[in-house]
Each structure stands twice: as structure tokens, then as C-alpha cells.
Scaffold this motif. Structure first.
Motif, PDB file in Angstrom:
ATOM      1  N   THR A 130       0.835  -1.201   0.000  1.00 13.72           N
ATOM      2  CA  THR A 130       0.000   0.000   0.000  1.00 13.72           C
ATOM      3  C   THR A 130       0.870   1.252   0.000  1.00 13.72           C
ATOM      4  O   THR A 130       0.587   2.216  -0.721  1.00 13.72           O
ATOM      5  CB  THR A 130      -0.932  -0.002   1.218  1.00 13.72           C
ATOM      6  OG1 THR A 130      -1.745  -1.176   1.202  1.00 13.72           O
ATOM      7  CG2 THR A 130      -1.833   1.217   1.220  1.00 13.72           C
ATOM      8  N   GLY A 131       1.929   1.239   0.784  1.00 15.69           N
ATOM      9  CA  GLY A 131       2.824   2.391   0.834  1.00 15.69           C
ATOM     10  C   GLY A 131       3.452   2.692  -0.509  1.00 15.69           C
ATOM     11  O   GLY A 131       3.575   3.861  -0.908  1.00 15.69           O
ATOM     12  N   GLY A 132       3.838   1.653  -1.250  1.00 14.39           N
ATOM     13  CA  GLY A 132       4.409   1.881  -2.574  1.00 14.39           C
ATOM     14  C   GLY A 132       3.400   2.489  -3.527  1.00 14.39           C
ATOM     15  O   GLY A 132       3.719   3.400  -4.316  1.00 14.39           O
ATOM     16  N   ALA A 133       2.158   2.002  -3.477  1.00 12.99           N
ATOM     17  CA  ALA A 133       1.105   2.546  -4.342  1.00 12.99           C
ATOM     18  C   ALA A 133       0.817   4.003  -3.988  1.00 12.99           C
ATOM     19  O   ALA A 133       0.590   4.844  -4.879  1.00 12.99           O
ATOM     20  CB  ALA A 133      -0.157   1.700  -4.216  1.00 12.99           C
ATOM     21  N   ILE A 134       0.826   4.320  -2.708  1.00 10.29           N
ATOM     22  CA  ILE A 134       0.617   5.701  -2.280  1.00 10.29           C
ATOM     23  C   ILE A 134       1.704   6.602  -2.852  1.00 10.29           C
ATOM     24  O   ILE A 134       1.430   7.700  -3.374  1.00 10.29           O
ATOM     25  CB  ILE A 134       0.587   5.789  -0.743  1.00 10.29           C
ATOM     26  CG1 ILE A 134      -0.678   5.127  -0.198  1.00 10.29           C
ATOM     27  CG2 ILE A 134       0.667   7.244  -0.277  1.00 10.29           C
ATOM     28  CD1 ILE A 134      -0.677   4.948   1.312  1.00 10.29           C
ATOM     29  N   GLU A 135       2.961   6.160  -2.767  1.00  8.65           N
ATOM     30  CA  GLU A 135       4.074   6.967  -3.275  1.00  8.65           C
ATOM     31  C   GLU A 135       3.909   7.256  -4.763  1.00  8.65           C
ATOM     32  O   GLU A 135       4.155   8.379  -5.231  1.00  8.65           O
ATOM     33  CB  GLU A 135       5.407   6.247  -3.022  1.00  8.65           C
ATOM     34  CG  GLU A 135       5.792   6.112  -1.559  1.00  8.65           C
ATOM     35  CD  GLU A 135       6.315   7.411  -0.960  1.00  8.65           C
ATOM     36  OE1 GLU A 135       6.409   8.417  -1.699  1.00  8.65           O
ATOM     37  OE2 GLU A 135       6.620   7.427   0.244  1.00  8.65           O
ATOM     38  N   ALA A 136       3.496   6.250  -5.537  1.00 12.45           N
ATOM     39  CA  ALA A 136       3.325   6.447  -6.970  1.00 12.45           C
ATOM     40  C   ALA A 136       2.216   7.448  -7.272  1.00 12.45           C
ATOM     41  O   ALA A 136       2.356   8.310  -8.155  1.00 12.45           O
ATOM     42  CB  ALA A 136       3.039   5.111  -7.650  1.00 12.45           C
ATOM     43  N   LEU A 137       1.103   7.351  -6.556  1.00  9.83           N
ATOM     44  CA  LEU A 137       0.001   8.285  -6.791  1.00  9.83           C
ATOM     45  C   LEU A 137       0.342   9.691  -6.306  1.00  9.83           C
ATOM     46  O   LEU A 137      -0.071  10.687  -6.914  1.00  9.83           O
ATOM     47  CB  LEU A 137      -1.270   7.784  -6.112  1.00  9.83           C
ATOM     48  CG  LEU A 137      -1.918   6.552  -6.764  1.00  9.83           C
ATOM     49  CD1 LEU A 137      -3.084   6.043  -5.927  1.00  9.83           C
ATOM     50  CD2 LEU A 137      -2.395   6.868  -8.185  1.00  9.83           C
ATOM     51  N   LEU A 138       1.088   9.795  -5.222  1.00 10.56           N
ATOM     52  CA  LEU A 138       1.527  11.112  -4.772  1.00 10.56           C
ATOM     53  C   LEU A 138       2.372  11.796  -5.832  1.00 10.56           C
ATOM     54  O   LEU A 138       2.257  13.012  -6.053  1.00 10.56           O
ATOM     55  CB  LEU A 138       2.329  10.991  -3.467  1.00 10.56           C
ATOM     56  CG  LEU A 138       1.550  10.768  -2.178  1.00 10.56           C
ATOM     57  CD1 LEU A 138       2.500  10.448  -1.036  1.00 10.56           C
ATOM     58  CD2 LEU A 138       0.722  12.005  -1.825  1.00 10.56           C
ATOM     59  N   LEU A 139       3.215  11.024  -6.490  1.00 10.66           N
ATOM     60  CA  LEU A 139       4.144  11.604  -7.453  1.00 10.66           C
ATOM     61  C   LEU A 139       3.494  11.869  -8.810  1.00 10.66           C
ATOM     62  O   LEU A 139       3.705  12.923  -9.420  1.00 10.66           O
ATOM     63  CB  LEU A 139       5.354  10.683  -7.631  1.00 10.66           C
ATOM     64  CG  LEU A 139       6.458  11.211  -8.552  1.00 10.66           C
ATOM     65  CD1 LEU A 139       7.082  12.473  -7.958  1.00 10.66           C
ATOM     66  CD2 LEU A 139       7.530  10.143  -8.766  1.00 10.66           C
ATOM     67  N   ARG A 140       2.658  10.935  -9.307  1.00 11.31           N
ATOM     68  CA  ARG A 140       2.175  11.030 -10.678  1.00 11.31           C
ATOM     69  C   ARG A 140       0.656  11.033 -10.820  1.00 11.31           C
ATOM     70  O   ARG A 140       0.148  11.184 -11.932  1.00 11.31           O
ATOM     71  CB  ARG A 140       2.746   9.866 -11.501  1.00 11.31           C
ATOM     72  CG  ARG A 140       4.263   9.896 -11.646  1.00 11.31           C
ATOM     73  CD  ARG A 140       4.731  11.165 -12.316  1.00 11.31           C
ATOM     74  NE  ARG A 140       6.181  11.202 -12.444  1.00 11.31           N
ATOM     75  CZ  ARG A 140       6.873  12.266 -12.876  1.00 11.31           C
ATOM     76  NH1 ARG A 140       6.215  13.372 -13.192  1.00 11.31           N
ATOM     77  NH2 ARG A 140       8.188  12.223 -12.950  1.00 11.31           N
ATOM     78  N   GLY A 141      -0.073  10.845  -9.754  1.00 12.07           N
ATOM     79  CA  GLY A 141      -1.526  10.829  -9.857  1.00 12.07           C
ATOM     80  C   GLY A 141      -2.092  12.203 -10.179  1.00 12.07           C
ATOM     81  O   GLY A 141      -1.511  13.231  -9.819  1.00 12.07           O
ATOM     82  N   THR A 142      -3.229  12.236 -10.849  1.00 10.85           N
ATOM     83  CA  THR A 142      -3.916  13.494 -11.104  1.00 10.85           C
ATOM     84  C   THR A 142      -4.549  14.002  -9.819  1.00 10.85           C
ATOM     85  O   THR A 142      -4.735  13.240  -8.856  1.00 10.85           O
ATOM     86  CB  THR A 142      -5.011  13.299 -12.158  1.00 10.85           C
ATOM     87  OG1 THR A 142      -6.024  12.430 -11.607  1.00 10.85           O
ATOM     88  CG2 THR A 142      -4.467  12.687 -13.440  1.00 10.85           C
ATOM     89  N   PRO A 143      -4.913  15.282  -9.761  1.00 11.36           N
ATOM     90  CA  PRO A 143      -5.618  15.767  -8.565  1.00 11.36           C
ATOM     91  C   PRO A 143      -6.871  14.962  -8.258  1.00 11.36           C
ATOM     92  O   PRO A 143      -7.182  14.712  -7.090  1.00 11.36           O
ATOM     93  CB  PRO A 143      -5.950  17.219  -8.935  1.00 11.36           C
ATOM     94  CG  PRO A 143      -4.872  17.615  -9.901  1.00 11.36           C
ATOM     95  CD  PRO A 143      -4.594  16.375 -10.698  1.00 11.36           C
ATOM     96  N   GLU A 144      -7.596  14.545  -9.305  1.00 12.48           N
ATOM     97  CA  GLU A 144      -8.799  13.751  -9.108  1.00 12.48           C
ATOM     98  C   GLU A 144      -8.471  12.385  -8.524  1.00 12.48           C
ATOM     99  O   GLU A 144      -9.183  11.890  -7.640  1.00 12.48           O
ATOM    100  CB  GLU A 144      -9.546  13.598 -10.432  1.00 12.48           C
ATOM    101  CG  GLU A 144     -10.136  14.881 -10.998  1.00 12.48           C
ATOM    102  CD  GLU A 144      -9.080  15.773 -11.641  1.00 12.48           C
ATOM    103  OE1 GLU A 144      -9.361  16.969 -11.860  1.00 12.48           O
ATOM    104  OE2 GLU A 144      -7.961  15.283 -11.923  1.00 12.48           O
ATOM    105  N   GLN A 145      -7.404  11.755  -9.031  1.00 19.29           N
ATOM    106  CA  GLN A 145      -7.005  10.450  -8.505  1.00 19.29           C
ATOM    107  C   GLN A 145      -6.559  10.554  -7.049  1.00 19.29           C
ATOM    108  O   GLN A 145      -6.897   9.705  -6.218  1.00 19.29           O
ATOM    109  CB  GLN A 145      -5.889   9.863  -9.372  1.00 19.29           C
ATOM    110  CG  GLN A 145      -6.366   9.415 -10.746  1.00 19.29           C
ATOM    111  CD  GLN A 145      -5.220   9.122 -11.697  1.00 19.29           C
ATOM    112  OE1 GLN A 145      -4.053   9.412 -11.404  1.00 19.29           O
ATOM    113  NE2 GLN A 145      -5.554   8.554 -12.847  1.00 19.29           N
ATOM    114  N   LYS A 146      -5.819  11.598  -6.734  1.00 17.18           N
ATOM    115  CA  LYS A 146      -5.393  11.786  -5.350  1.00 17.18           C
ATOM    116  C   LYS A 146      -6.597  11.975  -4.427  1.00 17.18           C
ATOM    117  O   LYS A 146      -6.658  11.384  -3.341  1.00 17.18           O
ATOM    118  CB  LYS A 146      -4.447  12.979  -5.253  1.00 17.18           C
ATOM    119  CG  LYS A 146      -3.103  12.769  -5.942  1.00 17.18           C
ATOM    120  CD  LYS A 146      -2.240  14.027  -5.860  1.00 17.18           C
ATOM    121  CE  LYS A 146      -0.915  13.814  -6.568  1.00 17.18           C
ATOM    122  NZ  LYS A 146      -0.055  15.017  -6.528  1.00 17.18           N
TER     123      LYS A 146
END
Length: 596
Positions: A130-146
Motif C-alpha cells: 500500500t505504501g508503494g502505491a501511495i508513493e506512486a500516486l503522490l508523485l504522478r496521480g492526477t488531482p482527481e485520482q489523489k
């Protein structure tokens, strides 16, 4: 089986004296990481790990996970323990406050993760991914995805996975066949993924899969792979859970170890296609996935530390209780506990030294990760990032290889009882065995170390590391006999490490196979030397503290003794590894393939 006790005193020593907690707490955003707060966090984490997670370890290993028509049931007690984990805020410890985290540094999260993993490695893999997925979304996720995913993932009520591997595509991600077909504002994902840790389970409301797949017009190889977020349950505009997505768990693996962690085979798009959303730009998925990979590699290295500590504690307890044979120095006296026998002491000291050395390296790297993200000076961030990038393969590869050695010695300390599952010693060897394989095998880490991290940059970061280690040697006063031995062993190790670095830089362009034939021996050499560096620093600090009134003399003296043992028993391996690295390629590559 003995109970797990968090090694809080050693953790605090490493955090404060080696990793520089005071300096990390001065970084922007880390002001809450005061000594008092960190002490309280570690104390509570120790209570939770030993009191809630550790008692589930053995039953979870025996029971394992069950697959039932696409659903996966974790062992008894895991759902309740995970709920306590979420309610305690442990999942969001080092994630941003804006998404519900506590915003503490990686350095503070590292010992907490170590405790969770020591207590119950199978349980710990869920928050790890879960922590790895969070890091990826923090870095590259869209505002909507975040906004859609991160609050619940940071909280822990939704978990995350990383979906790379396919039956025909293991480490070679260029062979991925899963496809993503555009469909309005989303994509339809089709394909199969294997080895997905906690890809299906019953501990959380939703599972957020990050999936590598190809667009219809994507170029061949790794340059044509994109990253998609694919939830198990679709999320409605108001944040509530909607329909079940078209992703199913078709089986879970039957494994050597970590039985309480389900490793799933996931099928995407058996019906209408699994709905997914592009993360970042098209065809840059492998690049983004490596955000998750580096996070996971650091944490898997911590798994090595955790297994080593737990195996050591179990062996130490058994050796102190198991009465067998006379003391060699008193053959007519009573039989004694085996901890009095020299060879058992040698094994226990090896286990102890490796656990402490790998922990010290791990926390120092964790502090550098914080500096790389948060240091206000750009040059300081770049320097820290270079150190982290260089050290991650060493930390991951060496700490996990060391954990196998430690767990194996743990069985040997137990003697015949170590081969009996009920004692618990065998589980740690079974569990440790995967750590050198997943998130990149030791060979992959070593290839990265000699290729991208040493040869291609002309050894610049390696030489900077050498300078830091040499400064430690130069700062040690050799008047004390123990410190003289420790200092000399580290100095010799640095010389051997330096010789290997220079050979790699000089040889890589003309004989790349020769360099890679010795890559794993070089990684182990680098790990041993870096561990010796940190234990030498610890011993030097402990020696100075011993002169202070009110010091804990027993603890500090043990630090010095452990560092001397490491210098005499483990640093002595370095010269042989140097010989293998520089001169061993000829015989490695000589035998014709058809003769194997």
C-alpha cells in the motif's frame, strides 16, 4: 516459542547517534518528530507489535490463507488486527497530513516498520505494498485520482498493490502483454498478472491495483508500457463504493513461506474489461512503477533486518534455556545451557552483529531519503539523493542475504529442534528466502549497483562514499585496543572496496561480462563494508559515552564488543570477495553452455 520484544534501546541509539534524528527533525515539515514524540511512537509500536501481531504469527503461518471462489480469507485474527492497525494510525505514519497522514519522517517510520515485520512478516506485506502505491500516486496521480484514493489508502481502509509480473514476463517487463483499450474517459484492461502480494484479501474495503499494460498503438518493449489505477470496487463521485470491477482472483500460490500473505493470480477483463484510469503520461508506466519499486526495495531491506532480529531473539532465548553438555572449562561440573559453549556463542554473535549492522545501514539510508526530499538546500538534496540511489541496492540485497544467513544459523543453534516446525525457527528461514527474490533478485540489485550506479557514472558516488567512510577511520583514536582492531579492519575493507570500484570503472567498457560475473560478490562486499562502517561509528560513540557519568555501561560495552566481533569475523570476508570480484570471472564464464 519466545515472545518478540522490540529492541528499542538499540533502535533509539541508531536513530539518534548514527542516523541523526535531531538533524532530520529540523527539516521542513519534520518539526513534530521530537525526541519525546519518537520515543512515544516507538514505545506504542513495540506494544502493538509484540501484543497484537506477534501472537498471530505462528497460527497464521500454520493456517495460511484460503481461496474460495475468487475470495481470499486471511488467517483468524488478521482482520481484527488490521482494523487495530488502521485505527492506531500506523499506516499513515510518514505520509502527508493533507491526505490524513501524520507527516513523520521516513526515519521514524523505519523502526516502526521493522517492529511490525519482526512480529508478523506475512501481515506486514499488506501495508508495505500500500505504501508503494501511495508513493506512486503522490508523485504522478492526477488531482482527481489523489482526491479519490489517497485519503482512504493513507488511512489504510483501502489497500494497494503493484501489478507487474505476467507468466511470460518476470524481470523482463518489455514482454508484458496486458492491454488497455481506450473507452471514453477511462480504459478497459485485459490480461493476467501473477505474484500479486495481497492482490485479494478480506482485511480492507477496497483494493487499489496499479497495473502495467499496453495501449493499442504503443511501441514495443518497456517504452510502450503505461500505468493504470484499477480499483477492485469502482468509486462513486461521492466517495462511496460502487460496482465490482472486472478483476478476479483466480488462485493464490502455495509457497515456501509467508503463508499468511496471499500471493494472487489476478485476471483482468474476463467479462467486459476492467475499468482503469491512466496514471501520468502514456508509455511511461515502467518509469512510474519504479517509484513503487524503490519504495518497496527499501522496505524489503528492512524485512531482512526484521527477520534477522526475530531469528536472533528466538535463538538467544533457546540457547539460554537449553541445558546440554558440560562447560569446556569445567568438565566435572554440572551441565550448562548451550549459550556457554564457544561455537554457540560464535553463531549468536554472528546473528547479533548482522542484525545490528543491517539495522544501522537501513536507518542511515532512511534518514538520507528524508534529506533527499526535504533538505532546503538543492545541493544537499542532490547529494542525499545520490547516496540513496547508490545505497538502495546494497541495503536491499545485503540485508536480505544476511537474513537468510542469520535465520539459517538460528536453526543450527536450535540443533535438531530447529528442524521441527513447532519451535518456530524454521519459519524465519522459510520467510526470509523470498526477500532476496521479490522486488528484484540479489542479482538484479547487483547488476544495478555495478552498472548504473558505479560504472556509468565513473564511480563518482562510490568515491564520495569512500571519502565518508575514510573520514570515520581518520576520526577514530586507536589508543583503545578494541577501537584499534575495529579501525584497522574498516581501513582494510575500504581499501578492498576501493580496488573493486576502480576495477569496475576500468573494466566495464571492455569486458562487461567479467564485471557482472562478480556483481553479487561485490554487492555483498559493499554491504559488509558499509555495515562495518556503521558499527565502527557506533563503537566509537559508545567508547566516548562510557567515559560519561550515568551511562548505560552494559549496553555501550556490548556495542563495542559487537563491533569488534564484526571486525574480526565478518570484515575478514571482504578480502576473499575482492578476489572473487576481480579475478573470478574467467572460470565463471569458461564452461560451455551445453556442458551444464
Amino acid at each position: 516459542m519466545s515472545a518478540y520484544t522490540a529492541p528499542l534501546q538499540d533502535m533509539h541509539f541508531v536513530l539518534n547517534e548514527l542516523a541523526g534524528l535531531e538533524q532530520i527533525s529540523a527539516l521542513p515539515g519534520c518539526e513534530e518528530a521530537t525526541a519525546e514524540t519518537v520515543t512515544a511512537v516507538l514505545h506504542e509500536a513495540g506494544k502493538f507489535s509484540s501484543g497484537v501481531l506477534a501472537p498471530l504469527n505462528r497460527p497464521g503461518d500454520v493456517a495460511g490463507c484460503r481461496w474460495e471462489d475468487g475470495d481470499v480469507k486471511t488467517p483468524a485474527g488478521f482482520v481484527e488486527a488490521y482494523q487495530q492497525f488502521v485505527e492506531g494510525g500506523w499506516n499513515g505514519l510518514n505520509f502527508p497530513c493533507e491526505f490524513g497522514g501524520q507527516g513523520l519522517p521516513k526515519l521514524v517510520a523505519s523502526p516502526v516498520l521493522e517492529m511490525v515485520m519482526s512480529a508478523n512478516l506475512g501481515f506486514s506485506l499488506c501495508p508495505l505494498l500500500t505504501g508503494g502505491a501511495i508513493e506512486a500516486l503522490l508523485l504522478r496521480g492526477t488531482p482527481e485520482q489523489k482526491a479519490t484514493y489517497l485519503h482512504r489508502m493513507v488511512e489504510g481502509s483501502w489497500t494497494g498493490t503493484m501489478n507487474l509480473t505476467e507468466p511470460q514476463a518476470g524481470s523482463d517487463l518489455g514482454l508484458i502483454r496486458s492491454k488497455a483499450v481506450p473507452d471514453g474517459d477511462h480504459y478497459r484492461i485485459y490480461g493476467q498478472k501473477i505474484f500479486i502480494t495481497h492482490g485479494e484479501h478480506d482485511m480492507a474495503e477496497n483494493i487499489i491495483h496499479l497495473v502495467l499494460a499496453r495501449l493499442p498503438d504503443a511501441p514495443e518493449g518497456v517504452k510502450g508500457i503505461s500505468l493504470f489505477v484499477v480499483p477492485k470496487f469502482l468509486v462513486n463521485p461521492d466517495g462511496s463504493l460502487g460496482a465490482r470491477n472486472d478483476v478476479r482472483c483466480v488462485s493464490i500460490e502455495h509457497k515456501l513461506g509467508i503463508h499468511a500473505s496471499p500471493t494472487a493470480v489476478l485476471s483482468y477483463g474476463d467479462r467486459e474489461g476492467a475499468i482503469g484510469y491512466l496514471v501520468g503520461e502514456e508509455n511511461r508506466g515502467v518509469e512510474y512503477m519504479f517509484v513503487m519499486m524503490n519504495e518497496a526495495r527499501y522496505t524489503v531491506g528492512l524485512q531482512g533486518v526484521a527477520v534477522s532480529e526475530r531469528a536472533y531473539q528466538l535463538a538467544r532465548s533457546y540457547a539460554a534455556d537449553r541445558v546440554q553438555s558440560k562447560d569446556l572449562a569445567d568438565p566435572r561440573g554440572p551441565s550448562v545451557a548451550i549459550i556457554h559453549h564457544p561455537d554457540v556463542r560464535r553463531m549468536l554473535m554472528t546473528m547479533r552483529a548482522l542484525a545490528e549492522a543491517t539495522r544501522a545501514v537501513a536507518y542511515v539510508v532512511g534518514a538520507a531519503i528524508d534529506q533527499a526530499h526535504l533538505a532546503p538546500d538543492d545541493a544537499a538534496r542532490q547529494e542525499a539523493r545520490a547516496f540513496v540511489d547508490y545505497m538502495i541496492p546494497i541495503h536491499k540485497g545485503w540485508a536480505t542475504e544476511a537474513s537468510i544467513e542469520v535465520a539459517n544459523l538460528g536453526i543450527q543453534v536450535h540443533g535438531g529442534m530447529g528442524f521441527i516446525e513447532e519451535t518456530g525457527a524454521a519459519q524465519y528461514l522459510r520467510d526470509a528466502r523470498i526477500t532476496t527474490i521479490y522486488e528484484g533478485t540479489t542479482g538484479i540489485q547487483a547488476n544495478d549497483l555495478v552498472g548504473r550506479k558505479t560504472a556509468r557514472e565513473g564511480g563518482s558516488t562510490a568515491r564520495a562514499l569512500i571519502a565518508r567512510m575514510q573520514a570515520t577511520v581518520d576520526g577514530i583514536d586507536p589508543v583503545d585496543a578494541d577501537m584499534a582492531i575495529i579501525r584497522d579492519a574498516l581501513a582494510r575493507g575500504i581499501q578492498d572496496y576501493t580496488a573493486c570500484v576502480e576495477w569496475i570503472v576500468a573494466t566495464y567498457g571492455s569486458d562487461i561480462r567479467a564485471v557482472h560475473a562478480g556483481a553479487v560478490p561485490f554487492l555483498k562486499l559493499a554491504g559488509i563494508v558499509c555495515g562495518g562502517w556503521q558499527l565502527a561509528r557506533a563503537a566509537d560513540i559508545a567508547t566516548r559515552r562510557l567515559a560519561e557519568a550515568g551511562s548505560d555501561r552494559d549496553f555501550l560495552s556490548a556495542k563495542v564488543i559487537t563491533a569488534r566481533f564484526y571486525a574480526e569475523h565478518l570484515m575478514s570476508r571482504v578480502a576473499g570477495l575482492r578476489q572473487t570480484m576481480i579475478h573470478g570471472a574467467g572460470s565463471t564464464m569458461a564452461l560451455p553452455v551445453e556442458r551444464f
